[in-house]
Design a protein around this motif. Sequence first.
Motif, short mmCIF file in Angstrom:
data_model
loop_
_atom_site.label_atom_id
_atom_site.label_comp_id
_atom_site.label_asym_id
_atom_site.label_seq_id
_atom_site.Cartn_x
_atom_site.Cartn_y
_atom_site.Cartn_z
N LEU A 160 -1.83 5.10 -8.83
CA LEU A 160 -1.71 5.62 -7.59
C LEU A 160 -2.83 5.72 -6.69
O LEU A 160 -2.76 5.26 -5.34
N GLY A 161 -3.96 6.09 -7.11
CA GLY A 161 -5.35 6.10 -6.49
C GLY A 161 -5.73 4.63 -5.90
O GLY A 161 -5.97 4.35 -4.89
N ILE A 162 -5.41 3.61 -6.76
CA ILE A 162 -5.60 2.17 -6.47
C ILE A 162 -4.51 1.82 -5.30
O ILE A 162 -4.96 1.21 -4.40
N ALA A 163 -3.39 2.27 -5.60
CA ALA A 163 -2.32 1.75 -4.66
C ALA A 163 -2.44 2.29 -3.03
O ALA A 163 -1.96 1.86 -2.16
N MET A 164 -3.01 3.57 -3.06
CA MET A 164 -3.48 4.15 -1.84
C MET A 164 -4.77 3.54 -1.31
O MET A 164 -5.37 4.21 -0.27
N GLN A 165 -5.45 2.39 -1.82
CA GLN A 165 -6.70 1.94 -1.48
C GLN A 165 -7.72 2.80 -1.40
O GLN A 165 -8.58 2.85 -0.56
N GLY A 166 -7.82 3.82 -2.56
CA GLY A 166 -8.86 4.70 -3.00
C GLY A 166 -10.13 3.73 -3.16
O GLY A 166 -10.02 2.66 -3.46
N THR A 199 -5.00 8.07 3.68
CA THR A 199 -4.41 8.05 2.45
C THR A 199 -5.31 7.57 1.49
O THR A 199 -5.60 7.75 0.23
N ALA A 200 -6.38 6.72 1.85
CA ALA A 200 -7.49 6.24 1.00
C ALA A 200 -8.23 7.31 0.60
O ALA A 200 -8.82 7.20 -0.64
N ASP A 201 -8.44 8.32 1.34
CA ASP A 201 -9.37 9.64 0.72
C ASP A 201 -8.39 10.21 -0.40
O ASP A 201 -9.18 10.44 -1.13
N TYR A 202 -7.40 10.23 -0.10
CA TYR A 202 -6.28 10.80 -1.12
C TYR A 202 -6.54 10.01 -2.54
O TYR A 202 -6.68 10.52 -3.77
N GLY A 203 -6.52 8.74 -2.48
CA GLY A 203 -6.58 7.89 -3.40
C GLY A 203 -7.97 7.92 -3.93
O GLY A 203 -7.90 7.92 -5.44
N MET A 248 0.79 -1.38 0.04
CA MET A 248 -0.11 -0.05 0.24
C MET A 248 0.91 1.20 0.11
O MET A 248 1.92 1.19 0.78
N PHE A 249 0.29 2.21 -0.76
CA PHE A 249 1.22 3.46 -0.93
C PHE A 249 0.71 4.47 -0.08
O PHE A 249 -0.53 4.91 0.05
N ARG A 250 1.50 5.14 1.09
CA ARG A 250 1.08 5.89 1.93
C ARG A 250 1.84 7.16 1.73
O ARG A 250 2.67 7.47 2.49
#
Lengths: 59, 136
Positions: free
Chosen positions: B57-63, B105-109, A1-3
């Motif tokens: 990147l959105g997916i990677a941030m668990q968006g 970070t999911a909200d950023y995603g 996961m990218f944080r």
Amino acid sequence: MFRPDHFTAVLLFALFASVVFGITQRDTPRRMVRFGIYCFVLFAGSAIVLSWLMFLIAR
Amino acid sequence: MATTPNKLTAAQKETRQGFVYLPLIAGWLVPGAGHFVLGKWVRGTLLAVSIISMFALGIAMQGKIYSGAHDILEMLGLVGDLGNGLLYVVARVLGLGADQVMVTTADYGRAFIVVAGLLNVIAAVDAHNIRTGRKA
């Protein structure tokens, strides 16, 4: 996961959005590059200015 | 001096043949494809890299990937997500992203995914404008 931290997320967002805005909103390559840089500076700059404003208001 | 319809160059005539909405539809389905269809390889590559990176990147941030429209905000989010074209379909089929926003970070995603879709629509419309001659 990218944080990423918030500012890194802002810079990534500004970079990608500026590339698309530059290409789609101007006609010539030179003007595209200039408008893309202009958008990036506005995105990043406004985020920094607003962050400082919120910091000062919250004190 | 304005160019009259009868004095189009050979290149302009060539680009104005065929299905006029092809760049628009191709650009919506695959980011950058609308410009590739028109032979604008550099612009298409830059658009594809930007939009696909933003989506990834959105997916990677668990968006969150919107799957239904239960209220007006979800409906707007779904419209933004649908702008990603086939990327959205692939993400839904593979079960990528998150159903609920659990961390910051999911909200950023979520924002990255929605904005990638909106930028893709802008890019597709730009390809359409080039195709119709409104833009060089």
